[in-house]
Design an enzyme around this catalytic site. Structure first.
Site, PDB file in Angstrom:
ATOM      1  N   TYR A 162      83.886  14.359  -9.858  1.00 62.41           N
ATOM      2  CA  TYR A 162      82.655  14.868 -10.452  1.00 62.41           C
ATOM      3  C   TYR A 162      82.187  13.922 -11.566  1.00 62.41           C
ATOM      4  O   TYR A 162      82.941  13.674 -12.515  1.00 62.41           O
ATOM      5  CB  TYR A 162      82.951  16.266 -10.988  1.00 62.41           C
ATOM      6  CG  TYR A 162      82.024  16.840 -12.037  1.00 62.41           C
ATOM      7  CD1 TYR A 162      82.533  17.337 -13.226  1.00 62.41           C
ATOM      8  CD2 TYR A 162      80.651  16.938 -11.822  1.00 62.41           C
ATOM      9  CE1 TYR A 162      81.720  17.908 -14.182  1.00 62.41           C
ATOM     10  CE2 TYR A 162      79.824  17.511 -12.781  1.00 62.41           C
ATOM     11  CZ  TYR A 162      80.364  17.991 -13.957  1.00 62.41           C
ATOM     12  OH  TYR A 162      79.555  18.556 -14.907  1.00 62.41           O
ATOM     13  N   ASP A 247      90.852  22.140 -12.593  1.00 59.45           N
ATOM     14  CA  ASP A 247      89.506  22.697 -12.723  1.00 59.45           C
ATOM     15  C   ASP A 247      89.207  23.466 -11.440  1.00 59.45           C
ATOM     16  O   ASP A 247      88.971  22.860 -10.391  1.00 59.45           O
ATOM     17  CB  ASP A 247      88.499  21.567 -12.942  1.00 59.45           C
ATOM     18  CG  ASP A 247      87.080  22.092 -13.104  1.00 59.45           C
ATOM     19  OD1 ASP A 247      86.178  21.273 -13.355  1.00 59.45           O
ATOM     20  OD2 ASP A 247      86.864  23.311 -12.965  1.00 59.45           O
ATOM     21  N   ILE A 249      86.744  25.678 -10.801  1.00 54.84           N
ATOM     22  CA  ILE A 249      85.431  26.303 -10.956  1.00 54.84           C
ATOM     23  C   ILE A 249      84.760  26.690  -9.642  1.00 54.84           C
ATOM     24  O   ILE A 249      83.863  27.526  -9.625  1.00 54.84           O
ATOM     25  CB  ILE A 249      84.522  25.394 -11.808  1.00 54.84           C
ATOM     26  CG1 ILE A 249      83.375  26.202 -12.409  1.00 54.84           C
ATOM     27  CG2 ILE A 249      84.047  24.198 -11.011  1.00 54.84           C
ATOM     28  CD1 ILE A 249      82.517  25.382 -13.366  1.00 54.84           C
ATOM     29  N   LYS A 285      79.186  28.203 -11.087  1.00 53.18           N
ATOM     30  CA  LYS A 285      79.119  27.958  -9.646  1.00 53.18           C
ATOM     31  C   LYS A 285      79.274  29.241  -8.841  1.00 53.18           C
ATOM     32  O   LYS A 285      78.434  29.584  -8.018  1.00 53.18           O
ATOM     33  CB  LYS A 285      80.208  26.958  -9.226  1.00 53.18           C
ATOM     34  CG  LYS A 285      80.290  25.751 -10.130  1.00 53.18           C
ATOM     35  CD  LYS A 285      79.042  24.872 -10.046  1.00 53.18           C
ATOM     36  CE  LYS A 285      79.171  23.699 -11.005  1.00 53.18           C
ATOM     37  NZ  LYS A 285      77.950  22.871 -11.025  1.00 53.18           N
TER      38      LYS A 285
END
Lengths: 451, 493
Positions: A162, A247, A249, A285
């Protein structure tokens, strides 16, 4: 006006007039990364089916617009829970306007713990006391970096990753990111060998590795880390005495049939050292609320939690938002319905979009989650290089008027891959997107030879 | 033990050092309050919180506005159609309407003598985040900022912890009401240069925390010309701008700049709604810089502390309501003035003086007459008595780096009128009790006073000695009297 002033600043800086910090000098420069340039362009001229059909279609921002109707429905059925909340029918702003615990109210932590557990299929229980809430996942990542590493240290990060990690980890902490390259030959799976190689090489250069930064489900590829891989990573981390930041998410944005396994689940079941594992989560998200700025640091390490709590002084969740979300996240029936419907719609859009790309002879990496697909357009680039890739990106943006994220912005070692987010689209937009891609690469023979 | 030590080694320096400043007395008092909070009915003997600068005096006005403006809230029937667009909005520029409303509000608070540009409004996680971001943009680790003292205790963390930047205090004195003088700034700057400390700027709070005073035009001009001369930055934390409740009026650095020859690239403002509007829970911090590079950099860093879009939307509506804002600012000033008056009058009646102030949510109380000796140690002892016996959480001057022991910051806005009475009663009782005890101490103090006199006649007043905490403040030695007074003697009269 801005340009001229900047130039005069440059001039005055060069003769030693106004000195700002070294990091500000580089950060203040206009964004060079296509990730940001594309986002800007798309927001300046946004596509709208009716009012701006020639605008730029945004496929570069992983936002999920598929389920807003559900949230709006919930809101309209649960009104009266306005920002001030109910207090025997009277408004009471005292409870939310005043100073709150900076790491989040216990009510929201409880609600979030329940929500996260739900999202991950009930396979793990989250403890509210091990939670620190932050103004989005962005400060959650930065805060963890400040806690786990000193200036000059580094984190290993599997590529492609990302683009925002470059900001979250590096902007202000002085911590470096060392890429651990993954390849298309095994669908960009992470290997311990690659981790080990990167670790040793970095150490040889005198930089101390403090941890591994993972995103699981992965962004931009959308694949998952298997249970075995999680064990292997934890073993590696213990062997090297480093941390693991996971992470997660996109944990609630699953569309595939693979099973998502959280780090928390693995730690629960096996005898791993919990003190080195930290999970990041957020509502941007899975629940489509990026504007509200709600992130989570979940750790098993008391010292990290203690430090992170103090650091939330700089990045707390806004109180009215906390109040609103407690109600929403605690509504188990709503959350259940939301998760089911979201998955169904994601599956649908994913299938349509990937099939559409396949029709253009563009194949995507295997993925099970996320709001995007990882498309291989290497056959469409003029030269098999970053330069070729960026030329195609530019063509897609300026000729095709679609914004996608080129792999180089994600530090992908193989040129030609692009991340395409499909959750900002409606079904009827997909043919428009495909047509624009076709137009942009019109003179490329491979495309014309599509099956 | 072994595990814990190894455990801590896994953490960064930042996570394990104490530059967060939470070990200061400033926070000790809060802990005392947290473990025994006052409640008029359930816990009338508890500790009254007078260490937290919160402003709930006008919540009723805000509640009324929210009730009458349901479309400002995206979770009401009227506002629901905006929900989608607001919930998805994460652009670090911030909603245009929000920036415009904040810019207008800031202009209004400054008496409409300045127009603020919405494109320079940059968000941050409260003023805490704004101050930190400003430092990240202006200074590198190891650099330093000059900060006139006494200063807000939180600066220790906000300016230093993650930035690695140092604070060089510029000590201000009660003899001239703690005014910031050019001479003091110059001296601190020179001294730092000699020690190879790289000063990158000055940071002030105007109105002042903890003094509650506004900076006059002359001082402001002097600061602007000082930083322009030295080519260093000026950060003006104007978070208490709208808490001014009597004259003289608030003058923003933005106003002062307008008719001065200065380098605009050096001037930066920090603002927030936590004090002026009483919204600390909303986490609205603003960085407003006249320097384009700093604005760009701060804006990118704002990703670490964006204001919730729900909150932006609500405030855009509220702060654009001119009638509401006008009424709010007027009422707020009125209520603050009244509260301030009640307290200062009450204290005067028992011989406790405060710095003359016209702003802020607190006053700067002079407890020097009650100190056994003019030392930080004595101040801390007195403070412990106030916390534990009198049961008031006030903040000792040492936690604000005040060079003169005996001063305390007392917050007056964050309680209802009944609690105000209880607090005043407790102070009155304590002071009167103290006077009785002093009478018994009279003989002892006479002897001590003798010794002081002898000492002081031999001493020179070189500036370096003024930082020595065991030396009496020069103010105590009145220029009108040939003989220094013992503070205990003063308390008796």
């Amino acid at each position: 006006m801005t340009r001229t002033s900047s130039r005069s600043n440059l001039f005055s800086r060069s003769i030693g007039q106004v000195r700002i910090s070294s990091r500000a000098i580089s950060i203040a420069k206009p964004n060079e990364s296509p990730y940001y340039i594309g986002l800007d362009k798309a927001s300046e001229d946004p596509y709208d089916r009716l009012s701006n059909p020639d605008g730029v279609i945004q496929l570069g921002l992983s936002e999920n617009r598929l389920c807003f109707d559900l949230i709006e429905k919930w809101m309209s059925e649960n009104l009266g829970h306005s920002i001030t909340g109910r207090d025997n029918g009277e408004l009471n702003i005292n409870g939310i306007a005043t100073y709150q615990p900076f790491d989040g109210t216990m009510e929201l932590k409880l609600a979030m713990a329940g929500f996260m557990s739900h999202i991950m299929g009930g396979a793990v229980t989250f403890e509210p006391s091990q939670m620190v809430l932050t103004a989005g996942a962005t400060p959650a990542i930065e805060t963890l970096c400040f806690c786990l590493a000193d200036q000059g240290n580094a984190f290993l990060v599997p590529t492609p990753y990302y683009p925002g990690f470059d900001r979250d980890v590096k902007f202000r902490t002085g911590v470096e990111l060392i890429p651990v390259h993954c390849r298309s030959t095994d669908n960009f799976a992470l290997s311990v060998t690659a981790l080990d190689q990167a670790f040793n090489q970095t150490r040889k250069h005198g930089t101390k590795i403090r941890g591994i930064l993972l995103s699981n489900p992965a962004n931009p590829v959308g694949n998952l880390l298997s249970r075995e891989m999680l064990y292997a990573i934890l073993d590696f981390a213990r062997e090297k005495n480093i941390h693991v930041i996971s992470d997660e998410i996109f944990a609630g944005s699953m569309y595939g049939n693979e099973e998502f396994v959280s780090m928390a689940e693995v730690l629960d079941s096996e005898g791993f050292d919990k003190n080195r594992v930290h999970i990041v989560y957020g509502l941007s998200k899975d629940l489509s609320l990026p504007g509200f700025r709600v992130g989570v640091i979940y750790s098993f390490n008391e010292n990290v939690l203690a430090a992170a709590r103090k650091l939330t002084r700089f990045s707390s969740v806004s109180a009215p938002t906390q109040r609103l979300l407690v109600s929403m996240l605690s509504d188990a029936r709503f959350i259940e319905e939301y998760i089911k419907t979201n998955k169904r719609r994601l599956q649908n859009m994913h299938a349509l979009f990937v099939a559409g790309l396949k029709g253009l002879n563009i194949r995507c990496a295997d993925s099970s989650a996320g709001l995007y697909c990882w498309a291989d357009m290497s056959k469409l680039i003029s030269s098999y290089s970053e330069k070729g890739e960026l030329e195609l990106w530019d063509k897609l943006l300026n000729v095709g008027k679609i914004n996608v994220t080129p792999g180089s912005a994600c530090h992908c070692i193989e040129p030609g891959w692009f991340r395409c987010c499909f959750t900002t689209l409606a079904e009827e937009d997909i043919p428009v997107v495909l047509e624009r891609i076709r137009k942009a690469v019109e003179n490329t023979t491979d495309l014309l030879n599509s099956s | 033990m072994e595990f814990t030590r190894k455990n801590r080694q896994l953490l960064s320096r930042i996570a394990t050092n104490d530059r967060h400043g939470e070990n200061s007395h400033y926070f000790d008092g809060w802990k005392a309050y947290d473990s025994n909070p006052f409640h008029p009915i359930h816990n009338p003997d508890g500790v009254i919180q007078m260490g937290l600068a919160e402003n709930p005096l006008c919540f009723d006005l805000i509640e009324k506005w929210i009730r009458e403006n349901p479309d400002a809230s995206i979770c009401t029937a009227e506002g629901l159609d905006k929900f989608k667009d607001i919930a998805i909005y994460q652009d670090y520029h911030g909603l245009r309407e929000f920036r415009e409303a904040v810019a207008k509000f800031m202009g209004r608070v400054g008496g409409n003598r300045v127009t603020f540009d919405p494109n320079r409004i940059v968000m941050s996680g409260g003023a805490t985040g704004a101050n930190e971001t400003a430092i990240f943009c202006l200074a590198d680790p190891g650099d330093a900022f000059l900060v006139p003292s006494p200063y807000y205790a939180g600066f220790t963390r906000d300016l230093r912890w993650r930035t690695g930047v140092e604070i060089v205090p510029v000590h201000c004195k009660s003899s001239n009401n703690f005014r910031i003088t050019r001479a003091a700034l110059e001296e601190a700057y020179e001294k730092a240069q000699r020690s190879n400390i790289n000063i990158k700027g000055v940071i002030i709070t105007n109105p002042s925390n903890p003094l509650g005073t506004v900076l006059d035009k002359e001082t402001m001009r002097s600061l602007v010309s000082f930083v322009t001369d030295k080519k260093i930055h000026l950060v003006s934390d104007e978070i208490y701008a709208a808490t001014v409740f009597s004259s003289p009026r608030f003058i923003s650095v933005a106003e002062v700049m307008q008719d001065m020859d200065c380098n605009r690239d050096l001037i930066h403002i920090v603002y927030s709604l936590s004090k002026d509007m009483g919204f600390p829970g909303f986490r609205v911090g603003i960085v407003y810089s006249f320097n384009d590079d700093v604005t760009n950099c701060a804006r990118k860093m704002s990703s670490f502390g964006l204001v919730s879009s729900q909150t932006q939307f609500l405030l855009a509506s509220m702060l654009s309501d001119d009638e509401f804002v006008g009424n709010f600012l007027r009422e707020s000033s009125k209520r603050l003035a009244k509260r301030h008056h009640v307290f200062t009058k009450g204290l005067e009646e028992v011989g406790i003086s405060t710095i003359k102030s016209n702003a802020g949510l607190f006053f700067w109380m002079d407890m020097r007459p009650l100190l056994k000796e003019q030392t930080t140690k004595a101040e801390t002892e007195l403070w412990r008595v106030i916390i534990n016996k009198v049961k008031l959480n006030v903040s000792p001057g040492s936690s604000f780096l005040c060079s003169e022991p005996g001063w305390f910051r007392v917050c007056f806005a964050n309680m209802d009128d009944k609690t105000v009475e209880v607090a005043l009663d407790r102070i009155r009782e304590f002071v009167l009790q103290g006077k009785e005890e002093n009478n018994h101490e009279a003989d002892k103090s006479q002897a001590r006073a003798q010794r002081w006199r002898k000492q002081n006649l031999r001493l020179s007043f070189s500036s370096s000695r003024l930082y020595d905490e065991s030396l009496m403040s020069p103010h105590m030695i009145s220029p009108h009297s040939p003989i220094p007074h013992s503070p205990l003697v003063r308390a008796r009269t």
